[in-house]
Design a protein around this motif. Structure first.
Motif, PDB file in Angstrom:
ATOM      1  N   LYS A 566      12.006   4.462   2.774  1.00  0.00           N
ATOM      2  CA  LYS A 566      13.462   4.278   2.758  1.00  0.00           C
ATOM      3  C   LYS A 566      14.103   5.079   1.639  1.00  0.00           C
ATOM      4  O   LYS A 566      15.184   5.666   1.803  1.00  0.00           O
ATOM      5  CB  LYS A 566      13.784   2.793   2.622  1.00  0.00           C
ATOM      6  N   LEU A 569      14.482   8.815   2.501  1.00  0.00           N
ATOM      7  CA  LEU A 569      15.613   9.178   3.354  1.00  0.00           C
ATOM      8  C   LEU A 569      16.880   9.414   2.540  1.00  0.00           C
ATOM      9  O   LEU A 569      17.731  10.217   2.923  1.00  0.00           O
ATOM     10  CB  LEU A 569      15.850   8.079   4.399  1.00  0.00           C
ATOM     11  N   TYR A 586       7.866   5.023  11.121  1.00  0.00           N
ATOM     12  CA  TYR A 586       9.323   5.139  11.261  1.00  0.00           C
ATOM     13  C   TYR A 586       9.755   4.477  12.572  1.00  0.00           C
ATOM     14  O   TYR A 586       9.188   4.755  13.630  1.00  0.00           O
ATOM     15  CB  TYR A 586       9.711   6.611  11.251  1.00  0.00           C
ATOM     16  N   ASP A 588      13.156   3.954  13.815  1.00  0.00           N
ATOM     17  CA  ASP A 588      14.456   4.265  14.410  1.00  0.00           C
ATOM     18  C   ASP A 588      14.282   5.237  15.574  1.00  0.00           C
ATOM     19  O   ASP A 588      13.401   6.098  15.552  1.00  0.00           O
ATOM     20  CB  ASP A 588      15.370   4.887  13.348  1.00  0.00           C
ATOM     21  N   PRO A 592      16.587  10.770  11.094  1.00  0.00           N
ATOM     22  CA  PRO A 592      17.553  10.641  10.005  1.00  0.00           C
ATOM     23  C   PRO A 592      18.342  11.937   9.849  1.00  0.00           C
ATOM     24  O   PRO A 592      17.781  13.038   9.954  1.00  0.00           O
ATOM     25  CB  PRO A 592      16.679  10.357   8.778  1.00  0.00           C
ATOM     26  N   SER A 593      19.637  11.812   9.632  1.00  0.00           N
ATOM     27  CA  SER A 593      20.501  13.000   9.577  1.00  0.00           C
ATOM     28  C   SER A 593      20.103  13.954   8.460  1.00  0.00           C
ATOM     29  O   SER A 593      20.298  15.174   8.564  1.00  0.00           O
ATOM     30  CB  SER A 593      21.959  12.573   9.392  1.00  0.00           C
ATOM     31  N   SER A 594      19.505  13.428   7.393  1.00  0.00           N
ATOM     32  CA  SER A 594      19.131  14.287   6.271  1.00  0.00           C
ATOM     33  C   SER A 594      18.047  15.285   6.651  1.00  0.00           C
ATOM     34  O   SER A 594      17.888  16.317   5.987  1.00  0.00           O
ATOM     35  CB  SER A 594      18.668  13.435   5.081  1.00  0.00           C
TER      36      SER A 594
END
Length: 1003
Positions: A566, A569, A586, A588, A592-594
């Motif tokens: 976490k 991210l 993971y 999701d 992740p946008s990053s």
């Protein structure tokens, strides 16, 4: 300014070459030289970072530039226009680096790197010492100090009496058995890790009176690093005659040695041998052929050397046991064994002894440090210090162990040092070690080899060099002191996060492993130089932010989800230089946008099926599996257009694509693509497709049309897997084309057609699996080639034909087809009645499972392993002269079989005819292992005269009570009786066996 960065890249490569040369050819001792190399290494890292940050800027400009319209993607565009545009785009990309401006901050740092390089040059040019500054002190290296002799004080040697007796017994019992030099010559290697006492053991044997009286001449030669045949020959003559032989000319040396040993009984010890060249060894041994009898002992750390020289099995010297280790420590640490010492010091001494893990050299070195030392704090300091922190052990133990490191090739040295990232004393799982080596980029490959296979070779080579040790159940460990050596060589650059105390990470650390298991880690600070974080054991970090704060140089992150994941991210977007990202666990569905800011990223290992936006990562060569939907919300296939560095690509849901979509992927332009897997079926759905029937404007297309549009680049593809396509009558024009010259593995799974494609013209195809083609009735000549002049499947080694329920006949194979086929598997081909009559000339392994209609198959001169199960119509086995292993299960109709003169392993599982059992068992004199499983048999009758070599016997059956003449099987060593509650094992047999398993029940 771009030219400046090109210059920095050249400087970086030159520095790396200098560092490698220093590692290969120099054993640096001067602090100034070590400092110079350290500063050069730091400079190379900084230059590399500058170059990669500039590459990031180039990639950023590239992905943010407006996309030009792709007219060539429309159906009306010609292929020539498409090719012209691809050339223009390639030229544009190649010129981008010369167009993109260098950011000011990068320019400043680049100049500072140049200034540092100039400063290093000036400093060492000005301050280096020369001959005018005084006489240079000579510091001998460890190999020059290690010249050994045959002299030993036997009463002071502990724990080696049994080893000495074993070696002498082997020496006296063998006089060259299996030797390529002659029956009167034998070579016995003693192998073990550095410091284990190989030389001492050889000295004990050399000076034993039985050995002295058994030979006319004895010689001892310390060989060491350089295997100079001329020099070693001189030493042998000197040792035999006790006179120097400098007067003998080089050309006469071997003749002089031959004269010395002629018709004599000679015993020779060659201590510390590293040579692995057979020509040197054979040349050295040539004069010894003139002797009446010659016994040679060779001591070495390398199992490769033992394989070269041994004529009898080598002797593996283990470390001392706990009692002998403690006795050796007491003998060395306490004067005249008068122990009037506090019990606490004795306990510390025992702990120090345990720390040495039975290595005699380490025990004697640490004990000698404490000799006559009465201060308990000094004892405790030795216990708590690392080996390299103690001056005497650093000068004696580590150099002795380091010799093994010095003799390694460069690639193996890097792999060995990286083992410092593993916990001391832990079992090393080969797969996990190879995973770390792959992660760190340590496995050399020219692109044609499998890196897992290369890693396995490296791992086994470390075992062969006695740096890793195999224990029971094939578990591999590294001796604690060898681990200390790896840590010493690694310095501060490699660091392990372990324990539950606050941890200070050294400022120069670049590689970190996390392995605290169930303990929680707390980090006090973080190195700004950090490049790699790898989680070897599932762990938790209490303050994960500290790990990623100000870590802008990270290249590799391989961790699990949790607090650490976490925190990652939150910080990941600023890690411009990140190459590899793996985040297991993971949960999701979306990335992740990053992640989309990591423009230098090459490998992405995150389980997520909504990948929109990933097209920005133009450097990716490995990415998550792609799931396609009609609405495009899972992934927009057009994002693959500029991802031309991809090496592996898995896509499902091609049924949702159109011809235009397929062209958007631009697979034909991906020259690095090595593994491609395409699945017509969709395995992931989105909320849009769940609410409706999808985009009504989408016109359904067939699998053949799609695959024509998904044609991959032919020069790089190595592995192709196609699943769930319906080909009807024709296949894609490119499938099976000889232009795919690199393709080695092909899978067709549930791809429906009434005939097989032509695949025999693929020049490099090594493995072929055809599964679930349920409409095919016959495999004919078209499978091999449509060209009568071409022989099919010239490179194929493994072929599997499975779940082809209607297949009745396989024909059309001609002489010259399948010349390298070694393994053939036919599985659940219910209607198959015949196999090709032309024999497969290299076939080694044949498996037939659930081929219900097959009655027999052609003979084979090369077949070694045959496994047949659930073939109820099989009634005949042909003659198989090379057959070594036969497994028959559920073949009730079998009545006829040819002769198998090489058969060593036989397994029979009912139902079978009892007559077949006895004919098979009692007509093959070469049988070594026999297994019979039957719930109907009550007794089995064996003929001992027909089974002279039978060593292992397994019997299973709930009604089995008796096996006749068991005690007369003179070679029987292992008996396994399972699930036979009424079977009695004779007491006389129990004493004869080496291993007995008698399980009355299998429950």
């Amino acid at each position: 300014m771009a030219a400046l960065f090109a210059s920095r890249a050249r400087t970086m490569r030159r520095i790396h070459a200098t560092l490698q040369d220093a590692e290969r050819h120099w054993n640096l001792r001067e602090e100034s030289a070590k400092l110079r190399l350290k500063e050069l290494k730091d400079l190379a890292y900084d230059a590399e970072e500058l170059v990669e940050e500039y590459e990031y800027e180039v990639n950023r400009c590239r992905v943010e530039a407006p996309r030009r319209p792709a007219a060539c993607l429309h159906g009306g565009a010609s292929s020539s226009k498409r090719k012209r545009q691809e050339v223009l785009e390639a030229d544009h990309c190649s010129n981008e680096a010369s167009i993109v401006a260098v950011p000011t901050e990068l320019s400043v740092r680049a100049r500072k790197v140049l200034e540092r390089f100039t400063e290093i040059e000036d400093y060492f040019g000005t301050f280096g010492l020369s001959e005018n500054d005084g006489e240079r002190k000579f510091v001998p290296e460890i190999r020059s100090l290690r010249q050994t002799s045959s002299v030993v004080h036997a009463p002071r040697i502990l724990g080696r009496e049994k080893d000495k007796e074993n070696v002498i017994e082997a020496l006296m019992m063998n006089s060259g058995e299996g030797s390529c030099f002659g029956s009167h010559m034998s070579v016995l290697p003693i192998v073990g890790m550095g410091g284990s006492g190989k030389t001492t053991l050889a000295q004990l044997v050399y000076n034993d009176k039985r050995v002295r009286h058994s030979f006319d001449l004895r010689a001892w030669v310390c060989v060491s690093e350089y295997f100079d045949v001329e020099n070693i020959t001189r030493k042998i003559i000197t040792s035999l005659t006790q006179n120097t032989c400098h007067h003998i000319q080089t050309g006469s040396l071997q003749g002089a040695l031959e004269d010395q040993v002629k018709e004599k009984r000679v015993f020779l010890v060659l201590d510390d041998v590293w040579n692995e060249r057979s020509d040197y060894w054979e040349l050295l041994c040539q004069p010894m052929l003139a002797s009446r009898r010659c016994n040679i002992i060779v001591t070495t750390r390398s199992k490769a050397v033992t394989r070269l020289v041994q004529t009898i099995p080598f002797y593996n010297l283990n470390c001392l046991g706990p009692d002998d280790s403690w006795s050796l420590f007491k003998q060395t640490a306490f004067v005249q064994q008068e122990i009037v010492t506090a019990s606490s010091m004795l306990e510390i001494g025992r702990s120090i002894t345990e720390k040495c893990k039975g290595l005699p050299l380490a025990i004697k070195t640490l004990a000698s440090i404490l000799r006559n030392e009465s201060d308990e704090m000094k004892w405790r300091d030795v216990l708590e210090s690392e080996l390299w922190d103690l001056k005497q052990s650093k000068n004696e133990v580590l150099p002795a162990l380091e010799l093994s490191y010095r003799y390694m090739p460069m690639h193996l040295k890097c792999c060995f040092v990286s083992l410092s990232l593993h916990r001391k004393g832990m079992y090393l799982d080969e797969n996990r070690v190879v995973w770390l080596w792959k992660l760190l980029g340590l496995l050399e490959s020219d692109g044609s080899d499998n890196r897992d296979e290369i890693g396995s070779l490296y791992f086994n080579e470390l075992v062969q060099r006695s740096l890793l040790q195999n224990y029971i159940e094939e578990q591999t460990v590294m001796h604690d002191l060898v681990h200390d050596l790896a840590c010493f060589l690694a310095g501060e650059e490699f660091f392990r996060l372990e324990g539950n105390k606050p941890i200070d990470i050294p400022p120069d650390t670049r590689y970190i492993s996390i392995l605290s298991g169930d303990k929680s880690i707390q980090v006090s600070n973080m190195s700004r130089s950090l490049r790699v974080i790898a989680m070897i054991e599932t762990s938790d970090v209490e303050n994960p932010d500290v790990l990623f704060l100000n870590c802008k140089k990270l290249r590799i992150i391989d961790i699990e989800q949790g607090r650490l994941g976490k925190a990652l991210l939150d910080f990941m977007g600023g890690m411009k230089l990140l190459h590899h990202l793996s985040l297991s666990g993971y949960e999701d569905a979306t990335l992740p946008s990053s992640v989309f800011q990591l423009l230098n990223l090459q490998t992405l290992d995150i389980e997520a099926h909504m990948l929109n936006g990933i097209g920005r990562l133009v450097n990716l060569n490995t990415l998550p599996d792609i799931h396609l939907s009609k609405c495009g919300c899972l992934f927009n296939i057009g994002e693959l257009r500029n991802m031309n560095k991809i090496r592996k690509l898995f896509m499902t849901g091609l049924c949702n694509m159109t011809i235009r979509d397929a062209y958007e992927a631009h697979l034909h332009s991906k020259k690095n693509l090595e593994i491609l897997e395409l699945d017509f079926n969709a395995w992931k759905s989105c909320e849009h497709t769940q609410r409706s029937d999808g985009n009504q404007a989408t016109v359904a297309v067939s699998g053949i049309e799609l695959l024509e549009s998904f044609r991959p680049h032919h020069q790089s593809l190595k592995v192709l897997r196609l699943r769930n396509f319906n080909f009807d009558i024709v296949y894609p024009s490119w499938l099976g084309s000889a232009s795919f010259s690199m393709l080695t593995e092909l899978l067709l799974h549930n791809c429906q057609s009434e005939h097989c494609p032509t695949l025999g013209e693929l020049p490099s195809l090594n493995s072929l699996k055809i599964l679930g083609m349920k409409k095919v009735v016959q495999i004919g000549r078209e499978f091999c080639s449509l060209n009568p002049k071409v022989k099919g499947f010239c490179s194929l080694a493994r072929l599997t034909i499975e779940d082809m329920y209607q297949l009745q006949q396989w024909c059309g194979v001609e002489d010259g087809d399948f010349p390298r086929l070694e393994t053939l598997t036919l599985w659940s081909d219910f209607e198959l009645r015949s196999l090709p009559l032309v024999p497969f000339s290299s076939l080694q392994n044949l498996t037939l499972y659930d081929c219900r209609s097959l009655a027999t198959f052609p003979p084979s001169a090369t077949l070694r392993e045959l496994n047949i199960s659930t073939c109820p119509s099989l009634n005949e086995l042909p003659a198989l002269p090379s057959l070594w292993s036969l497994e028959l299960s559920h073949c009730p109709s079998l009545v006829t079989f040819g002769h198998f003169p090489s058969l060593a392993i036989l397994h029979l599982n009912e139902p079978f005819k009892e007559e077949v059992l006895y004919r098979l068992v009692n007509s093959h004199l070469s049988l070594e292992r026999l297994s019979v499983w039957s719930d109907t048999l009550m007794s089995i009758h064996l003929e001992p005269q027909s089974l002279p070599w039978l060593e292992e016997l397994e019997l299973r059956g709930r009604n089995l009570q008796y096996c006749g003449k068991l005690t007369s099987l003179t070679s029987l060593k292992k008996l396994n009786v399972c699930g036979s509650p009424r079977f009695h094992v004779p007491d006389s047999l129990r004493t004869q066996l080496e291993e007995l398993i008698d399980l009355k029940s299998l429950e």
